[in-house]
Design a protein around this motif. Structure first.
Motif, mmCIF file in Angstrom:
data_model
loop_
_atom_site.group_PDB
_atom_site.id
_atom_site.type_symbol
_atom_site.label_atom_id
_atom_site.label_comp_id
_atom_site.label_asym_id
_atom_site.label_seq_id
_atom_site.Cartn_x
_atom_site.Cartn_y
_atom_site.Cartn_z
ATOM 1 N N HIS A 218 0.815 -1.213 0.000
ATOM 2 C CA HIS A 218 0.000 0.000 0.000
ATOM 3 C C HIS A 218 0.853 1.269 0.000
ATOM 4 O O HIS A 218 0.568 2.205 -0.749
ATOM 5 C CB HIS A 218 -0.946 0.024 1.197
ATOM 6 N N ARG B 125 0.739 4.118 -2.949
ATOM 7 C CA ARG B 125 0.402 5.519 -2.680
ATOM 8 C C ARG B 125 1.508 6.447 -3.159
ATOM 9 O O ARG B 125 1.249 7.497 -3.759
ATOM 10 C CB ARG B 125 0.161 5.735 -1.179
ATOM 11 N N THR C 269 -5.396 5.807 -6.000
ATOM 12 C CA THR C 269 -5.568 4.793 -4.959
ATOM 13 C C THR C 269 -6.746 5.203 -4.095
ATOM 14 O O THR C 269 -6.907 6.386 -3.773
ATOM 15 C CB THR C 269 -4.313 4.645 -4.077
ATOM 16 N N GLU D 125 -9.150 3.860 -0.624
ATOM 17 C CA GLU D 125 -9.191 2.956 0.522
ATOM 18 C C GLU D 125 -10.512 2.220 0.561
ATOM 19 O O GLU D 125 -11.490 2.596 0.042
ATOM 20 C CB GLU D 125 -8.975 3.727 1.823
#
Length: 63
Positions: free
Chosen positions: A44, A48, A61, A63
């Protein structure tokens, strides 16, 4: 996390593939290809970072 890329705005700089090679690659034309649209948690941060570094803003990106 979900990773997407807009190939219509990609300029082929390759920063995404250099920053997160497990998540991104480039095709024969140099445009971004998402290898892992839902990357493992360990990736992740790199995904990012790739989004922040993308000069065309093609990487997103969520969530």
């Amino acid at each position: 996390m979900r990773v997407t890329a807009d190939r219509t705005v990609c300029v082929g700089a390759g920063l995404c593939a250099l920053t997160a090679p497990e998540v991104f690659d480039q095709d024969d034309d140099g445009l971004v290809t998402v290898l892992a649209p839902e990357p493992a948690t360990a990736l992740h941060r790199a995904a990012r970072q790739a989004g922040r570094l993308c000069p065309s803003g093609a990487i997103r990106t969520t969530e």
